[in-house]
Write a protein that holds these residues in place. Structure first.
Motif, short mmCIF file in Angstrom:
data_model
loop_
_atom_site.label_atom_id
_atom_site.label_comp_id
_atom_site.label_asym_id
_atom_site.label_seq_id
_atom_site.Cartn_x
_atom_site.Cartn_y
_atom_site.Cartn_z
N MET A 194 2.19 9.08 -26.64
CA MET A 194 1.27 9.82 -25.77
C MET A 194 2.05 10.60 -24.71
SD MET A 194 -1.99 7.37 -25.08
CE MET A 194 -2.07 7.58 -23.32
N LEU A 195 3.01 9.90 -24.10
CA LEU A 195 3.79 10.54 -23.04
C LEU A 195 4.65 11.67 -23.60
CD1 LEU A 195 4.93 7.54 -20.85
CD2 LEU A 195 3.12 9.16 -20.40
N VAL B 179 1.83 4.33 -26.27
CA VAL B 179 2.04 4.93 -24.94
C VAL B 179 3.21 5.91 -24.98
CG1 VAL B 179 2.65 4.46 -22.55
CG2 VAL B 179 1.02 3.01 -23.71
N PHE C 233 -0.15 23.55 -10.10
CA PHE C 233 1.20 23.29 -9.62
C PHE C 233 1.24 23.00 -8.12
CE2 PHE C 233 5.68 24.55 -8.78
CZ PHE C 233 6.26 23.63 -9.62
N THR D 255 2.40 14.66 -24.37
CA THR D 255 2.02 15.40 -23.16
C THR D 255 3.20 16.20 -22.63
OG1 THR D 255 1.08 13.25 -22.62
CG2 THR D 255 0.57 15.05 -21.13
N GLU E 259 8.11 29.28 -8.92
CA GLU E 259 8.28 28.63 -7.62
C GLU E 259 9.62 29.02 -7.01
OE1 GLU E 259 9.08 24.51 -7.75
OE2 GLU E 259 8.50 24.16 -5.67
N LEU F 105 3.32 20.39 -22.70
CA LEU F 105 3.16 21.08 -21.42
C LEU F 105 4.47 21.67 -20.91
CD1 LEU F 105 0.83 18.52 -19.60
CD2 LEU F 105 0.16 20.64 -20.68
N LYS G 251 1.08 19.37 -12.99
CA LYS G 251 2.24 20.25 -12.89
C LYS G 251 2.05 21.50 -13.73
CE LYS G 251 6.34 17.70 -11.59
NZ LYS G 251 6.96 16.49 -12.07
N ALA G 252 1.34 21.36 -14.85
CA ALA G 252 1.14 22.51 -15.73
C ALA G 252 -0.01 23.39 -15.26
CB ALA G 252 0.90 22.03 -17.16
N MET H 65 1.75 -1.18 -28.51
CA MET H 65 1.49 -0.59 -27.19
C MET H 65 2.59 0.40 -26.80
SD MET H 65 -0.29 -1.71 -24.11
CE MET H 65 -0.38 -0.65 -22.71
N VAL H 66 3.84 -0.03 -26.99
CA VAL H 66 4.96 0.83 -26.62
C VAL H 66 4.94 2.11 -27.44
CG1 VAL H 66 7.48 1.03 -26.72
CG2 VAL H 66 6.45 -0.99 -25.72
N ALA I 92 2.84 -5.82 -28.26
CA ALA I 92 3.82 -5.12 -27.42
C ALA I 92 4.39 -3.91 -28.14
CB ALA I 92 4.93 -6.08 -27.02
N LYS J 195 4.82 25.49 -20.00
CA LYS J 195 4.00 25.86 -18.86
C LYS J 195 4.62 25.35 -17.55
CE LYS J 195 -0.63 27.03 -17.98
NZ LYS J 195 -0.27 28.16 -17.21
N ILE J 196 5.12 24.13 -17.60
CA ILE J 196 5.73 23.54 -16.40
C ILE J 196 7.00 24.32 -16.02
CG2 ILE J 196 6.88 21.47 -15.50
CD1 ILE J 196 4.90 19.82 -17.12
N ILE K 275 1.76 -11.42 -21.71
CA ILE K 275 2.39 -10.18 -21.24
C ILE K 275 1.39 -9.28 -20.52
CG2 ILE K 275 4.25 -10.15 -22.96
CD1 ILE K 275 2.50 -8.08 -24.50
N ASN L 186 6.08 27.50 -14.34
CA ASN L 186 5.67 27.25 -12.97
C ASN L 186 6.87 27.06 -12.06
OD1 ASN L 186 2.91 27.43 -13.26
ND2 ASN L 186 2.68 25.29 -13.81
N LYS L 187 7.89 26.33 -12.58
CA LYS L 187 9.07 26.06 -11.75
C LYS L 187 9.85 27.33 -11.49
CE LYS L 187 9.81 21.19 -12.47
NZ LYS L 187 10.32 20.21 -13.42
#
Lengths: 248, 214
Positions: free
Chosen positions: A25-26, A22, B96, A29, A44, A33, B92-93, A18-19, A15, A36-37, B71, A40-41
């Motif tokens: 990784m999140l 992950v 979009f 990312t 927009e 990014l 999103k990047a 894994m936490v 556990a 760039k995001i 689990i 974009n916003k």
């Protein structure tokens, strides 16, 4: 496999690993990014503001077409003549007004602070547009938009968007036929009292030809989203009334 | 024999009809009623689930020997949530416009019980290739029902298909509206999705009596 996956110690280690994996990784990312995001916003937002004042690639019928992302920054500085921030009734010019987060300002007002109100002054074909951002609640999540007004607070264009309304029902506030209905509707009575516009069921005006009834035709199956649109128009645009009075 | 053995083909074709995730296993009902008011949304959801279930099944299958059984549900949930969020961020990047269309589906994909159901029932016990095919098959079976329901709800509820009017103009009273036809607003309400799914289940079981449980 020879690992005993039933042992408690193994479960806990698994556990934790894994936490960590992950989670990183999140985080990786998201942070790689992020710029760039954000860009974009920002584009927009500029596209939406321009759309509300009628600067868009719309044909006479059909879908919503924005100004292209490659030229939006130039077009924005060409049509938007002034960006104002209204605070305590005093309007100041601020080139970064379009970056103001309405959600944060609303929270500030709720906690007793003063809310900064961004207003964009655009010019197209000799006509002046005042574009105000609005934000409210739909059925599932936030809804927001931009309303373009003339100096008498008559609607000259709108743009609505949402975070998670039901596709085919509430999500239709993003459809052109709904936004187009607002064109020409009035916010003020003849006496200059703020009345707002209601998204009304059964107003017997589906073609929306009556422009002084303070109502537009509602969407089928989207009562709560529609009420949310009425509420955000009333609550947020009302705050701009003192400024519009100074224009007279 | 090529790439797919007979068994492999069955993994894909079974969920399309006699082992359909919605009409037989009755999974994924919540998303089926939430987004089938339009054909386009049904199709987008079908494709999104195809993508997530295909990849998710492979990931879970690769990890099947090291996941502690106590689990395992949490692990499955984390895998699918991480997968969906990463895809969402990348879209999103770099795409979009597409990400805005998909934004409402993100939550619905993560909580879709077809995904958890296939992880639990298939991927934990089978190899990656088989799991991949099973994921594709089940997602297709799900998409087929969504598209059928979306087709009827949009056609009868709004008189359009993919947003294009096919029955004439309801306000100007042209096409079938000129002879007194009206759109049935009730079709746009979530309960009608369940009623349409119920009708599909009825038709399917009356054609294949083996599917009827005692």
């Amino acid at each position: 496999m020879s690992i005993n996956t039933e042992k408690n110690s193994y479960t806990i280690i698994f556990a934790v690993v894994m936490v960590l994996v992950v989670g990183s990784m999140l985080a990786f990312t998201a942070s790689s990014l992020r710029s760039k995001i954000d860009e974009n916003k920002r584009m927009e937002k500029q596209q939406n503001i321009l759309y509300a004042m009628g600067v868009n690639g719309n044909e006479s019928t059909g879908d919503i077409t924005f100004v292209g992302t490659n030229e939006v920054a130039d077009v924005f500085s060409k049509y938007i003549k002034k960006q104002l921030v209204i605070e305590n009734g005093i309007a100041k010019e601020d080139e970064k007004a379009y970056l103001i987060d309405i959600k944060k300002e609303q929270t500030k007002a709720k906690n007793g602070g003063t809310r900064r109100l961004p207003l964009f002054v655009g010019e197209k074909d000799g006509e002046t547009f005042y574009i105000a951002p609005i934000r409210g609640k739909g059925l599932w999540d936030a809804i927001w938009g931009f309303v373009s007004l003339d100096k008498d607070m008559v609607v000259r264009g709108t743009f609505f968007d949402h975070a998670g309304e039901t596709p085919g029902l509430g999500a239709n506030i993003k459809q052109r036929y709904f936004m187009d209905d607002f064109y020409g509707e009035r916010l003020l009575t003849d006496a200059g009292v703020f009345k707002g516009i209601s998204v009304a069921k059964g107003n017997n005006d589906p073609k929306n030809e009556i422009k002084d009834d303070y109502e537009v035709d509602a969407l089928a199956g989207a009562t709560i989203t529609g009420d949310g649109v009425s509420a955000m128009i009333k609550n947020d645009l009302k705050l701009y009334l003192p400024y519009f009075k100074t224009l007279k | 024999m090529g790439l797919l053995s007979k068994k492999d083909v069955k993994l894909i074709t079974d969920p399309l009809a006699d082992n359909n995730p919605i009409t037989i296993q009755v999974l994924g009902i919540c998303s089926a009623l939430a987004i089938t008011a339009e054909l386009k949304a049904s199709l987008v959801m079908g494709i999104a689930v195809l993508f997530v279930l295909g990849i998710g099944n492979v990931v879970i299958s690769l990890m099947r020997n090291i996941i502690p059984s106590k689990i395992r549900i949490i692990v499955q949930l984390i895998v699918v949530a991480a997968l969906v969020i990463i895809v969402d961020q990348v879209l999103k990047a770099f795409a979009f416009e597409l990400s805005k269309t998909l934004s409402v589906f993100i939550g619905l994909i993560i909580t879709n019980c077809i995904i958890m159901g296939r992880f639990e029932a298939f991927a934990l016990a089978n190899g990656p290739w088989k799991s991949f095919l099973d994921g594709i098959g089940n997602a297709l079976g799900y998409a087929v029902i969504l598209v059928i329901v979306g087709f009827f709800r949009e056609l009868l509820g709004s008189g359009t298909l993919f947003g294009i009017p096919v029955l004439g103009d309801a306000i100007e009273k042209t096409g079938v509206y000129s002879i007194g036809y009206e759109n049935n607003g009730f079709m746009l309400m979530p309960p009608m999705a369940l009623i349409v799914v119920g009708l599909i289940i009825w038709i399917q079981r009356s054609r294949n009596q083996d599917l009827i449980e005692d």
